[in-house]
Design a protein around this motif. Structure first.
Motif, PDB file in Angstrom:
ATOM      1  N   SER A 148       0.834  -1.214   0.000  1.00 45.86           N
ATOM      2  CA  SER A 148       0.000   0.000   0.000  1.00 45.86           C
ATOM      3  C   SER A 148       0.863   1.256   0.000  1.00 45.86           C
ATOM      4  N   ASP A 185      -6.647   0.605   1.014  1.00 50.40           N
ATOM      5  CA  ASP A 185      -5.814   1.794   0.825  1.00 50.40           C
ATOM      6  C   ASP A 185      -6.401   2.711  -0.231  1.00 50.40           C
ATOM      7  N   THR A 206      -2.610   3.843  -5.850  1.00 47.77           N
ATOM      8  CA  THR A 206      -2.773   3.867  -7.316  1.00 47.77           C
ATOM      9  C   THR A 206      -3.747   2.819  -7.858  1.00 47.77           C
ATOM     10  N   GLY A 207      -3.983   1.772  -7.101  1.00 50.02           N
ATOM     11  CA  GLY A 207      -4.820   0.685  -7.600  1.00 50.02           C
ATOM     12  C   GLY A 207      -4.026  -0.235  -8.516  1.00 50.02           C
ATOM     13  N   VAL A 246      -1.393 -11.006 -10.769  1.00 44.44           N
ATOM     14  CA  VAL A 246      -0.714 -10.439  -9.579  1.00 44.44           C
ATOM     15  C   VAL A 246      -0.353 -11.470  -8.513  1.00 44.44           C
ATOM     16  N   THR A 293       5.651 -12.242  -9.871  1.00 47.10           N
ATOM     17  CA  THR A 293       4.993 -11.173 -10.606  1.00 47.10           C
ATOM     18  C   THR A 293       5.127  -9.901  -9.806  1.00 47.10           C
ATOM     19  N   THR A 294       5.845  -8.960 -10.352  1.00 43.51           N
ATOM     20  CA  THR A 294       6.023  -7.704  -9.656  1.00 43.51           C
ATOM     21  C   THR A 294       6.040  -6.594 -10.680  1.00 43.51           C
ATOM     22  N   GLY A 309       8.833  -3.769  -2.144  1.00 44.96           N
ATOM     23  CA  GLY A 309       8.707  -5.087  -2.759  1.00 44.96           C
ATOM     24  C   GLY A 309       9.583  -5.183  -3.983  1.00 44.96           C
ATOM     25  N   PHE A 310       9.971  -6.353  -4.340  1.00 51.39           N
ATOM     26  CA  PHE A 310      10.746  -6.491  -5.563  1.00 51.39           C
ATOM     27  C   PHE A 310      10.804  -7.934  -6.000  1.00 51.39           C
ATOM     28  N   ARG A 311      10.079  -8.795  -5.356  1.00 50.65           N
ATOM     29  CA  ARG A 311      10.171 -10.189  -5.714  1.00 50.65           C
ATOM     30  C   ARG A 311       8.838 -10.770  -6.152  1.00 50.65           C
ATOM     31  N   GLY A 312       7.811 -10.048  -5.895  1.00 51.60           N
ATOM     32  CA  GLY A 312       6.500 -10.553  -6.269  1.00 51.60           C
ATOM     33  C   GLY A 312       6.169 -11.875  -5.603  1.00 51.60           C
ATOM     34  N   GLU A 313       6.499 -11.975  -4.332  1.00 46.62           N
ATOM     35  CA  GLU A 313       6.238 -13.236  -3.640  1.00 46.62           C
ATOM     36  C   GLU A 313       5.158 -13.130  -2.578  1.00 46.62           C
ATOM     37  N   ALA A 314       4.848 -11.919  -2.177  1.00 50.85           N
ATOM     38  CA  ALA A 314       3.954 -11.773  -1.033  1.00 50.85           C
ATOM     39  C   ALA A 314       2.530 -12.226  -1.365  1.00 50.85           C
ATOM     40  N   LEU A 315       1.944 -11.631  -2.385  1.00 52.74           N
ATOM     41  CA  LEU A 315       0.571 -12.008  -2.723  1.00 52.74           C
ATOM     42  C   LEU A 315       0.491 -13.478  -3.124  1.00 52.74           C
ATOM     43  N   ALA A 316       1.482 -13.928  -3.874  1.00 51.79           N
ATOM     44  CA  ALA A 316       1.508 -15.336  -4.278  1.00 51.79           C
ATOM     45  C   ALA A 316       1.504 -16.237  -3.040  1.00 51.79           C
ATOM     46  N   ILE A 365      -7.514  -5.404  -0.009  1.00 48.24           N
ATOM     47  CA  ILE A 365      -7.122  -6.806  -0.072  1.00 48.24           C
ATOM     48  C   ILE A 365      -7.672  -7.513   1.157  1.00 48.24           C
TER      49      ILE A 365
HETATM   50  P1  ADP Z   1       6.085  -7.022  -4.889  1.00 50.95           P
HETATM   51  O1  ADP Z   1       5.595  -6.031  -3.872  1.00 50.95           O
HETATM   52  O2  ADP Z   1       7.341  -7.656  -4.472  1.00 50.95           O
HETATM   53  O3  ADP Z   1       6.101  -6.454  -6.288  1.00 50.95           O
HETATM   54  P2  ADP Z   1       3.709  -8.495  -4.207  1.00 50.95           P
HETATM   55  O4  ADP Z   1       3.370  -9.928  -4.331  1.00 50.95           O
HETATM   56  O5  ADP Z   1       3.761  -7.901  -2.846  1.00 50.95           O
HETATM   57  O6  ADP Z   1       5.073  -8.259  -4.943  1.00 50.95           O
HETATM   58  O7  ADP Z   1       2.709  -7.681  -5.118  1.00 50.95           O
HETATM   59  C1  ADP Z   1       2.611  -8.002  -6.491  1.00 50.95           C
HETATM   60  C2  ADP Z   1       2.186  -6.797  -7.328  1.00 50.95           C
HETATM   61  O8  ADP Z   1       0.834  -6.483  -7.052  1.00 50.95           O
HETATM   62  C3  ADP Z   1       2.965  -5.531  -7.018  1.00 50.95           C
HETATM   63  O9  ADP Z   1       4.172  -5.448  -7.768  1.00 50.95           O
HETATM   64  C4  ADP Z   1       1.975  -4.447  -7.410  1.00 50.95           C
HETATM   65  O10 ADP Z   1       2.052  -4.199  -8.796  1.00 50.95           O
HETATM   66  C5  ADP Z   1       0.626  -5.077  -7.138  1.00 50.95           C
HETATM   67  N1  ADP Z   1       0.056  -4.636  -5.844  1.00 50.95           N
HETATM   68  C6  ADP Z   1      -0.017  -5.354  -4.708  1.00 50.95           C
HETATM   69  N2  ADP Z   1      -0.630  -4.667  -3.722  1.00 50.95           N
HETATM   70  C7  ADP Z   1      -0.951  -3.462  -4.248  1.00 50.95           C
HETATM   71  C8  ADP Z   1      -1.623  -2.287  -3.734  1.00 50.95           C
HETATM   72  N3  ADP Z   1      -2.053  -2.219  -2.466  1.00 50.95           N
HETATM   73  N4  ADP Z   1      -1.789  -1.233  -4.590  1.00 50.95           N
HETATM   74  C9  ADP Z   1      -1.354  -1.293  -5.867  1.00 50.95           C
HETATM   75  N5  ADP Z   1      -0.715  -2.364  -6.409  1.00 50.95           N
HETATM   76  C10 ADP Z   1      -0.514  -3.442  -5.615  1.00 50.95           C
END
Ligand code: ADP
Ligand code: MG
Length: 326
Positions: A27, A51, A54-55, A64, A69-70, A86-93, A138
């Motif tokens: 966020s 939050d 930017t969405g 996502v 995926t980042t 963030g930079f690994r795209g691992e959290a949401l996954a 989320i």
């Molecule tokens: P990372 O933060 O390492 O890129 P995440 O798994 O945390 O990876 O998130 C993946 C992608 O989802 C982010 O790179 C971003 O583009 C998008 N994203 C996640 N949460 C948000 C949010 N709250 N607002 C806008 N984009 C988001």
């Protein structure tokens, strides 16, 4: 393969507070100025973060939650100069492998919001158009529902909630320009900071007047070490038995045994036994000198010139404490 992913995810997200930290950082990366967190059962049943950032673009929604995926890493060299969390795209996954994850999001360009659910890294069902404000919501439900081999039954919602409070409190103090709200579902707000607040005001809200009144500003600059530290400490913290160390390195809430030990040793030398302090330090280092290979949710951080930096922190706190007692 699913089981392997699930185990890996459970290692990244060990408790609700780990998930919340990642979600808050997302966020903040999305330039949000107001973040509202709602939880049930210490985040184990329900953890929602709303939050006004930017969405997420509609065309990104189907991927996502896939691993790596980042939108934050464009080329390999960027790894060295990361300015976002963030930079690994691992959290949401990871979260989608061990919980039911729903995203409701709207960019300023979109006419309406979009809602999507995920399971095991993949979109589940169609993306639906719906009403919603600019920003992202989320929702994480039934965290660890499919993680059998864990001490699931031993998790206490009360303890998890305390940890959520610590995470939100820490980020609220560090990002005092952003408003944070934490509440239990259909109950009154437990923690609320205003947008464009100040560090001191937020310390007052979160830790109380006794501590906020005693804050002493600290600042360390060292061009050679490419180091800058800004923060606040107290002389003694009367109200809290544990003592508080809030440590941010390049804006990430982290722990460092080396810094923790140094801080403890200074306080035990200069203050009466059993006195506990509040220490908040925001440390900025050349990203090149911080180990980005440490796991994304691993709390403990490693950095170069640790000894010199720790020594500087020690000397600085010592000087402040001596200044107080004389
Ligand atoms: P990372 O933060 O390492 O890129 P995440 O798994 O945390 O990876 O998130 C993946 C992608 O989802 C982010 O790179 C971003 O583009 C998008 N994203 C996640 N949460 C948000 C949010 N709250 N607002 C806008 N984009 C988001
Ligand atoms: Mg992230």
């Amino acid at each position: 393969e699913e089981v392997v992913n699930r185990i890996a995810a459970g290692e990244i997200v060990q408790r609700p507070a780990n998930a919340l930290k990642e979600l808050i950082e997302n966020s903040l990366d999305a330039k949000s100025t107001n973040i509202i967190i709602t939880v049930k059962s210490g985040g184990l049943k329900f953890l929602q973060i709303q939050d006004n950032g930017t969405g997420i673009r509609n065309e990104d929604l189907d991927i996502v939650c896939e691993r790596f995926t980042t939108s934050k890493l464009r080329k390999y060299e960027d790894l060295q100069e990361i300015s976002t969390y963030g930079f690994r795209g691992e959290a949401l996954a990871s979260i989608s492998h061990i919980a039911h994850l729903t995203i409701l999001t709207k960019t300023a360009q979109d006419k309406c919001a979009y809602k999507a659910s995920y399971e095991n890294g993949k979109l589940k069902g169609p993306i639906k158009a719906c009403a919603g404000n600019n920003g992202t919501q989320i929702t994480v439900e039934d965290l660890f529902y499919n993680v059998v081999a864990r001490k699931g039954a031993l998790r206490s919602p009360t303890e998890e909630y305390t940890r959520l409070m610590e995470v939100v409190g820490g980020y609220a103090i560090h990002n005092s320009q952003v408003g944070f709200t934490l509440k239990k579902f259909s109950e009154n707000t437990d923690l609320k900071t205003a947008m464009k607040s100040s560090v001191i005001e937020n310390v007052r809200i979160i830790y109380g007047n006794t501590i906020a009144r005693e804050l002493i500003e600290v600042e360390i600059l060292d061009a050679n070490l490419k180091l800058s530290i800004h923060g606040y400490i107290t002389n003694v913290n009367y109200s809290n038995k544990k003592g508080i160390l809030l440590l941010f390195i390049n804006h990430r809430l982290v722990d460092s045994q080396a810094i923790r030990k140094a801080v403890d040793s200074v306080y035990s030398t200069y203050l009466p036994k059993n006195s506990h302090a509040f220490v908040y330090l925001s440390i900025e280092l050349d990203p090149k000198n911080v180990d980005v290979n440490v796991h994304p949710t691993k709390h403990e951080v490693q950095f170069l010139y640790e000894e010199q930096i720790v020594e500087k922190i020690k000397t600085c706190i010592e000087t402040k404490l001596l200044g107080c007692s004389s």
